[in-house]
Design a protein around this motif. Structure first.
Motif, mmCIF file in Angstrom:
data_model
loop_
_atom_site.group_PDB
_atom_site.id
_atom_site.type_symbol
_atom_site.label_atom_id
_atom_site.label_comp_id
_atom_site.label_asym_id
_atom_site.label_seq_id
_atom_site.Cartn_x
_atom_site.Cartn_y
_atom_site.Cartn_z
ATOM 1 N N ALA A 14 0.844 -1.200 0.000
ATOM 2 C CA ALA A 14 0.000 0.000 0.000
ATOM 3 C C ALA A 14 0.877 1.247 0.000
ATOM 4 O O ALA A 14 0.599 2.221 -0.704
ATOM 5 C CB ALA A 14 -0.925 -0.010 1.222
ATOM 6 N N LEU A 18 0.877 4.299 -2.683
ATOM 7 C CA LEU A 18 0.626 5.698 -2.336
ATOM 8 C C LEU A 18 1.711 6.614 -2.906
ATOM 9 O O LEU A 18 1.466 7.784 -3.184
ATOM 10 C CB LEU A 18 0.553 5.877 -0.816
ATOM 11 N N GLN A 28 -7.502 7.274 -9.524
ATOM 12 C CA GLN A 28 -8.474 8.316 -9.235
ATOM 13 C C GLN A 28 -9.442 8.507 -10.405
ATOM 14 O O GLN A 28 -10.647 8.570 -10.237
ATOM 15 C CB GLN A 28 -7.751 9.613 -8.953
ATOM 16 N N PRO A 324 -12.885 3.946 -0.209
ATOM 17 C CA PRO A 324 -11.823 4.949 -0.071
ATOM 18 C C PRO A 324 -10.432 4.334 0.019
ATOM 19 O O PRO A 324 -9.460 4.962 -0.417
ATOM 20 C CB PRO A 324 -12.199 5.681 1.220
ATOM 21 N N VAL A 325 -10.332 3.128 0.564
ATOM 22 C CA VAL A 325 -9.014 2.489 0.657
ATOM 23 C C VAL A 325 -8.571 2.016 -0.722
ATOM 24 O O VAL A 325 -7.453 2.313 -1.164
ATOM 25 C CB VAL A 325 -9.038 1.319 1.669
ATOM 26 N N GLN A 328 -7.302 4.645 -2.989
ATOM 27 C CA GLN A 328 -5.955 5.152 -2.711
ATOM 28 C C GLN A 328 -4.860 4.138 -3.031
ATOM 29 O O GLN A 328 -3.800 4.518 -3.502
ATOM 30 C CB GLN A 328 -5.826 5.565 -1.234
ATOM 31 N N VAL A 329 -5.099 2.868 -2.724
ATOM 32 C CA VAL A 329 -3.988 1.908 -2.838
ATOM 33 C C VAL A 329 -4.098 0.978 -4.045
ATOM 34 O O VAL A 329 -3.121 0.317 -4.392
ATOM 35 C CB VAL A 329 -3.816 1.071 -1.542
ATOM 36 N N ALA A 362 -7.961 -3.720 6.534
ATOM 37 C CA ALA A 362 -7.659 -2.670 5.557
ATOM 38 C C ALA A 362 -8.931 -1.934 5.153
ATOM 39 O O ALA A 362 -9.269 -1.838 3.980
ATOM 40 C CB ALA A 362 -6.992 -3.294 4.334
ATOM 41 N N SER A 363 -9.645 -1.417 6.155
ATOM 42 C CA SER A 363 -10.914 -0.743 5.875
ATOM 43 C C SER A 363 -11.219 0.243 6.983
ATOM 44 O O SER A 363 -10.970 -0.035 8.152
ATOM 45 C CB SER A 363 -12.046 -1.773 5.790
#
Lengths: 457, 238
Positions: A14, A18, A28, A324-325, A328-329, A362-363
């Motif tokens: 992760a 990032l 995105q 949302p996780v 991002q990852v 992971a949440s």
């Protein structure tokens, strides 16, 4: 060489994601676009909530009578000339497919997109057996060329930019440099047509298997699944046991939910309904049709309602796009075949929690996945269930002691006051070190609310 | 109406002004407010981290403290949601499960209580500034609280409620998640805050002290002048 992805290294994978600005940009854009299209399609569908509930009830009913419906499906499929195989696990499923290929002296194999074949690592097994699988879904083909794994359930190459794909084509296919999407697609088409024409064998997945008729359904947008299932002389379809639905009419519910949830489409470009009927060798179309029905840990999820609901999943990927996780990852950070919220709840159940125990944590438990799920899976509930199971079996002693001490302090107001006042006097006692890496920490207020209450009354 | 306030451990220890403001607002709305002294925490940190035996112990103690309450009001969506989950912690047919169900039925999140139970919207508050609303995930998705706080804010004199496309996006707090995965947590927040600086607002308002600690902590680290405010703090200002 980079270490292979693993769910045990979620944190470092992760962190890498990032820091990858190109990946951030691609993620995105793509997740945003998918979520936006899905939102519009759902808003335009007035009966969405009742469709979801209907789908959930069909799934629940089917899973409670799974043995019957699978047997019905197998009997109907066999009656229409399909050869049905049962595989307990991935290894067995790979062996079945290898044997079919070997018996037919088939060495050239085309594949349409199937997460279940990814789950059993079919390509690797086939290569060992000296059978050459070619992915024909554009995204899958791209990542096969790149030697990577899918990072999204329906958009396997979501992590790649147009420019990276162009570079890959230049390197692997010796084309002239271009970033024109049409030219890149034409390159793929040209290369893939040859493979379709030469293939001895086509392997596909299954979106739905209808018990009533023995039919399988495949939804897609590129036409490659249609070709995979009709051009080669042998077609093998691999399905998890949970793909079965009772009646043909049930498709009226699922076919409205899946495309809208996946890509925001009302309907996919191709919907193939295949009901056996292999052709004689001198005619066009496959003369052998096989369906491989795979368990691989699924029936272990049937016993409890909380875990069973994960088998409702129709692999639309909507929960990934709104997470949302995941946003991002990306998918590779999870290090598992199935990424995102649904991956975090099915991977530990399919492969055991020993090596996957990081995934359910992971949440942020925001619940966006539950709202997006078209078949009513309460993913946060399942995440909490798995967290509790993991903690009860393998929590670190330090964490267990910390929570014991916390509970000790919380059950009596005097202990609560004592410990909060201690933390007020010695702020280093608060376990917030990693908070301060990138955020200010307010610390405890000089006076608590309860002190104010006491003083003012 | 007799209201028992559960302030939550976070408000009690980190953001007492939210609790103090909630008391003022509830009194203003005509409630007889009490603060059961035995209260500590609802057990959510342990529940969300998978430490169920500890969550059960803390939840049991919460249930004892509030057993006789007529109505429980909580200035936090996530604690109110935790209380709604409490029955799942106890065995079928147990006394505690029954008690948890009864308490879950009479527990209300602060804004929801004002709007849906008391039917109030205008509490005579005055706050000069441009404000965006942050929908805390558990309030929004577990308790379906969306229009209530906006209606309350819309009635505040001199307050301009600014539309924020990211208002319902997760802030990345998630309790222990924020400490376990600090980089992902802040990446989620930064993505939410991206548009904020362009909106020219004075404050981000929310109904959860956890989200506010996350959002304020980041804004402060970035030396932003935008502050975080609990809904109760705005409704109590004059």
């Amino acid at each position: 060489m980079k270490a292979p992805l693993s769910p045990e290294r979620f944190e470092s994978q992760a962190a890498e994601a990032l820091n990858d600005t190109q990946l951030q940009d691609a993620l995105q854009k793509a997740t945003g676009l998918f979520a936006e299209k899905r939102g519009a399609a759902v808003d335009a569908c007035e009966e969405w909530d009742s469709l979801r509930e209907h789908a959930r009830l069909i799934k629940e009913h089917t899973l409670l009578h799974l043995d019957e419906y699978l047997e019905n499906f197998a009997a109907q499929a066999e009656a229409s000339g399909v050869q049905v195989h049962w595989a307990r696990d991935g290894e067995e499923a790979c062996r079945v497919i290898e044997d079919i290929a070997r018996n037919a002296n088939a060495t050239r194999l085309v594949k349409s997109k199937s997460m279940t074949t990814e789950e059993i690592h079919l390509n690797k097994a086939l290569q060992v057996a000296e059978i050459d699988p070619v992915e024909t879904d554009l995204g899958e083909w791209i990542i096969q060329l790149a030697g990577e794994t899918p990072s999204h359930i329906i958009a396997p190459a979501i992590h790649k930019s147009k420019e990276q794909i162009a570079d890959l084509f230049v390197e692997k296919l010796a084309i002239e440099p271009t970033t024109e999407v049409e030219e890149l697609a034409a390159t793929a088409r040209k290369s893939l047509r040859r493979h379709f024409a030469e293939a001895d064998l086509g392997v596909s997945g299954v979106n739905f298997a209808v018990a009533e008729t023995g039919s399988i359904l495949i939804l897609e947008n590129e036409g490659n699944a249609r070709m995979t299932t009709t051009l080669p002389k042998i077609h093998i379809a691999l399905m998890g046991v949970e793909k079965v639905i009772p009646r043909f009419a049930d498709l009226a519910v699922f076919l409205r939910l899946l495309p809208r949830s996946g890509t925001g489409q009302k309907i996919t470009t191709y919907q193939s309904i295949l009901t056996g009927n292999p052709r004689p060798s001198d005619e066009e179309g496959p003369n052998q049709i096989h369906v491989v029905i795979l368990d691989n840990g699924r029936t272990g999820m049937l016993a409890k309602a909380v875990t069973r609901q994960a088998l409702n999943c129709i692999r639309c990927g909507a929960c990934l796009n709104v997470c949302p996780v995941y946003q991002q990852v990306g998918g590779h950070a999870y290090g598992s075949v199935y990424p995102g919220p649904i991956g975090a709840v099915i991977t530990p159940q399919l492969t055991g929690i020993e090596k996957t125990s990081r995934l359910p944590f992971a949440s942020s438990l925001c619940g966006a996945c539950r709202d997006a799920c078209p078949v009513g899976i309460d993913i946060p509930e399942l995440l909490l269930h798995l967290r509790a199971e993991i903690i009860s079996r393998q929590s670190r002693l330090s964490a267990r002691i910390a929570f014991r001490m916390w509970a000790w302090a919380m059950v009596k107001p005097w202990r609560y006051s004592l410990s909060t006042n201690l933390a007020r006097a010695f702020p280093f006692l608060l376990p917030v070190g990693r908070w301060k890496v990138n955020r200010s920490f307010p610390g405890l207020a000089p006076n608590s609310f309860r002190k104010w209450w006491k003083d003012s009354s | 109406m007799r209201v028992s306030l559960f302030v939550s451990c976070l408000v009690d220890q980190v953001r007492p002004e939210a609790g103090i403001s909630a008391v003022k607002v509830l009194k203003q709305a005509g409630c007889d407010v009490s603060f059961p002294q035995g209260q500590t925490c609802c057990g959510q940190p342990a529940f969300n981290s998978g430490h169920l035996p500890e969550a059960c112990r803390v939840a049991s103690s919460f249930l004892e403290v509030f057993a006789d309450a007529e109505v429980i009001v909580v200035p936090s969506g996530s604690c109110a949601a935790m209380i709604s989950h409490m029955p799942s912690l106890f065995a079928e047919g147990s006394r505690e499960k029954e008690l948890a169900e009864a308490i879950a039925r009479k527990t209300h999140e602060f804004s929801s209580f004002l709007v849906n139970n008391l039917g109030v919207q205008n509490l005579g508050a005055r706050f000069a500034g441009r404000v965006v609303w942050h929908d805390a995930c558990h309030a929004l998705r577990d308790l379906h609280i969306k229009s209530g706080p906006r209606r309350l804010l819309a009635e505040v004199e001199d307050l301009e409620l600014v539309n924020w496309s990211a208002s319902d996006a997760c802030c990345g707090f998630g309790g222990t998640f924020a400490v376990k995965h600090p980089d992902i947590s802040v990446a989620i927040l930064d993505s939410k805050l991206k548009e904020l600086e362009t909106l020219g607002v004075d404050a981000v308002a929310s109904g959860d002290a956890g989200c506010l600690m996350q959002i304020e902590g980041r804004l402060d680290r970035q030396r932003s002048s935008i502050q975080g405010l609990h809904l109760a703090e705005i409704l109590a200002s004059r």
